[in-house]
Design a protein around this motif. Structure first.
Motif, PDB file in Angstrom:
ATOM      1  N   LEU A  71      -2.056  81.946  28.575  1.00 31.52           N
ATOM      2  CA  LEU A  71      -1.808  82.479  27.234  1.00 31.52           C
ATOM      3  C   LEU A  71      -0.321  82.676  26.974  1.00 31.52           C
ATOM      4  O   LEU A  71       0.163  82.413  25.864  1.00 31.52           O
ATOM      5  N   LYS A  72       0.424  83.104  27.978  1.00 29.64           N
ATOM      6  CA  LYS A  72       1.879  83.231  27.824  1.00 29.64           C
ATOM      7  C   LYS A  72       2.509  81.861  27.568  1.00 29.64           C
ATOM      8  O   LYS A  72       3.397  81.710  26.730  1.00 29.64           O
ATOM      9  N   TYR A  73       2.052  80.859  28.309  1.00 30.49           N
ATOM     10  CA  TYR A  73       2.561  79.502  28.126  1.00 30.49           C
ATOM     11  C   TYR A  73       2.264  79.008  26.707  1.00 30.49           C
ATOM     12  O   TYR A  73       3.136  78.452  26.035  1.00 30.49           O
ATOM     13  N   ILE A  74       1.053  79.217  26.259  1.00 32.22           N
ATOM     14  CA  ILE A  74       0.655  78.771  24.916  1.00 32.22           C
ATOM     15  C   ILE A  74       1.457  79.500  23.841  1.00 32.22           C
ATOM     16  O   ILE A  74       1.937  78.886  22.883  1.00 32.22           O
ATOM     17  N   GLU A  75       1.620  80.798  24.005  1.00 34.09           N
ATOM     18  CA  GLU A  75       2.382  81.584  23.027  1.00 34.09           C
ATOM     19  C   GLU A  75       3.816  81.056  22.901  1.00 34.09           C
ATOM     20  O   GLU A  75       4.371  81.013  21.798  1.00 34.09           O
ATOM     21  N   THR A  76       4.393  80.635  24.010  1.00 41.32           N
ATOM     22  CA  THR A  76       5.770  80.135  24.019  1.00 41.32           C
ATOM     23  C   THR A  76       5.877  78.719  23.461  1.00 41.32           C
ATOM     24  O   THR A  76       6.870  78.373  22.827  1.00 41.32           O
ATOM     25  N   ASN A  77       4.860  77.895  23.682  1.00 42.27           N
ATOM     26  CA  ASN A  77       4.978  76.462  23.397  1.00 42.27           C
ATOM     27  C   ASN A  77       4.193  75.949  22.198  1.00 42.27           C
ATOM     28  O   ASN A  77       4.371  74.787  21.811  1.00 42.27           O
ATOM     29  N   TYR A  78       3.326  76.747  21.621  1.00 44.56           N
ATOM     30  CA  TYR A  78       2.516  76.303  20.487  1.00 44.56           C
ATOM     31  C   TYR A  78       2.569  77.346  19.382  1.00 44.56           C
ATOM     32  O   TYR A  78       2.632  78.536  19.633  1.00 44.56           O
ATOM     33  N   LYS A  79       2.500  76.870  18.169  1.00 43.06           N
ATOM     34  CA  LYS A  79       2.445  77.768  17.018  1.00 43.06           C
ATOM     35  C   LYS A  79       1.223  77.408  16.171  1.00 43.06           C
ATOM     36  O   LYS A  79       0.786  76.255  16.153  1.00 43.06           O
ATOM     37  N   ASN A  80       0.685  78.404  15.489  1.00 42.84           N
ATOM     38  CA  ASN A  80      -0.428  78.173  14.566  1.00 42.84           C
ATOM     39  C   ASN A  80      -1.586  77.434  15.240  1.00 42.84           C
ATOM     40  O   ASN A  80      -1.915  76.299  14.880  1.00 42.84           O
ATOM     41  N   CYS A  81      -2.167  78.074  16.233  1.00 40.99           N
ATOM     42  CA  CYS A  81      -3.230  77.421  16.995  1.00 40.99           C
ATOM     43  C   CYS A  81      -4.395  78.372  17.235  1.00 40.99           C
ATOM     44  O   CYS A  81      -4.265  79.584  17.097  1.00 40.99           O
ATOM     45  N   ILE A  82      -5.494  77.782  17.610  1.00 34.82           N
ATOM     46  CA  ILE A  82      -6.680  78.530  18.036  1.00 34.82           C
ATOM     47  C   ILE A  82      -6.916  78.174  19.501  1.00 34.82           C
ATOM     48  O   ILE A  82      -6.945  76.984  19.855  1.00 34.82           O
ATOM     49  N   VAL A  83      -7.067  79.190  20.335  1.00 32.34           N
ATOM     50  CA  VAL A  83      -7.256  78.976  21.776  1.00 32.34           C
ATOM     51  C   VAL A  83      -8.698  79.284  22.147  1.00 32.34           C
ATOM     52  O   VAL A  83      -9.233  80.326  21.769  1.00 32.34           O
ATOM     53  N   VAL A  84      -9.305  78.359  22.865  1.00 31.56           N
ATOM     54  CA  VAL A  84     -10.623  78.618  23.463  1.00 31.56           C
ATOM     55  C   VAL A  84     -10.437  78.585  24.976  1.00 31.56           C
ATOM     56  O   VAL A  84      -9.655  77.787  25.490  1.00 31.56           O
ATOM     57  N   THR A  85     -11.106  79.487  25.661  1.00 27.41           N
ATOM     58  CA  THR A  85     -11.032  79.478  27.122  1.00 27.41           C
ATOM     59  C   THR A  85     -12.310  78.872  27.665  1.00 27.41           C
ATOM     60  O   THR A  85     -13.390  79.013  27.084  1.00 27.41           O
ATOM     61  N   MET A  86     -12.155  78.166  28.762  1.00 26.45           N
ATOM     62  CA  MET A  86     -13.279  77.494  29.406  1.00 26.45           C
ATOM     63  C   MET A  86     -13.173  77.722  30.900  1.00 26.45           C
ATOM     64  O   MET A  86     -12.133  78.149  31.405  1.00 26.45           O
ATOM     65  N   ASP A  87     -14.222  77.401  31.619  1.00 25.97           N
ATOM     66  CA  ASP A  87     -14.215  77.489  33.072  1.00 25.97           C
ATOM     67  C   ASP A  87     -14.396  76.079  33.621  1.00 25.97           C
ATOM     68  O   ASP A  87     -15.141  75.278  33.061  1.00 25.97           O
ATOM     69  N   SER A  88     -13.700  75.785  34.695  1.00 26.61           N
ATOM     70  CA  SER A  88     -13.802  74.430  35.266  1.00 26.61           C
ATOM     71  C   SER A  88     -15.001  74.339  36.186  1.00 26.61           C
ATOM     72  O   SER A  88     -15.341  73.309  36.660  1.00 26.61           O
TER      73      SER A  88
END
Length: 88
Positions: A71-88
């Motif tokens: 989430l920290k990486y996404i906050e720094t590198n993407y704007k205006n997005c929707i994040v879904v979490t998944m399990d591998s």
């Protein structure tokens, strides 16, 4: 609006690659967190890099830590997005 799949992963099998391919077809950006898997899984994570940004750390720290890292990486590198979490 951009959709991002965040996938913490510890010692995954090859099914993860299939999941990534399907997500790419659906136009997701993908962030995979290698949560301290040992070197036996290096080839799987190497294949993941074809479809996803892969973040790695050497010691397993748990799913919660992996999600926070992603989430920290996404906050720094993407704007205006929707994040879904998944399990591998």
């Amino acid at each position: 609006m951009q959709f991002i799949a965040l996938i913490p992963s510890y010692e995954p099998n090859n099914k993860l690659i299939s999941i990534l391919k399907d997500l790419k077809k659906k136009r997701f950006e993908i962030v995979v967190i290698n949560d301290g898997s040992n070197s036996l899984y290096d080839d799987i994570f190497k294949d993941c890099r074809k479809y996803a940004q892969v973040l790695t750390y050497s010691q397993n720290r748990g799913k919660g830590y992996a999600l926070k890292t992603g989430l920290k990486y996404i906050e720094t590198n993407y704007k205006n997005c929707i994040v879904v979490t998944m399990d591998s």
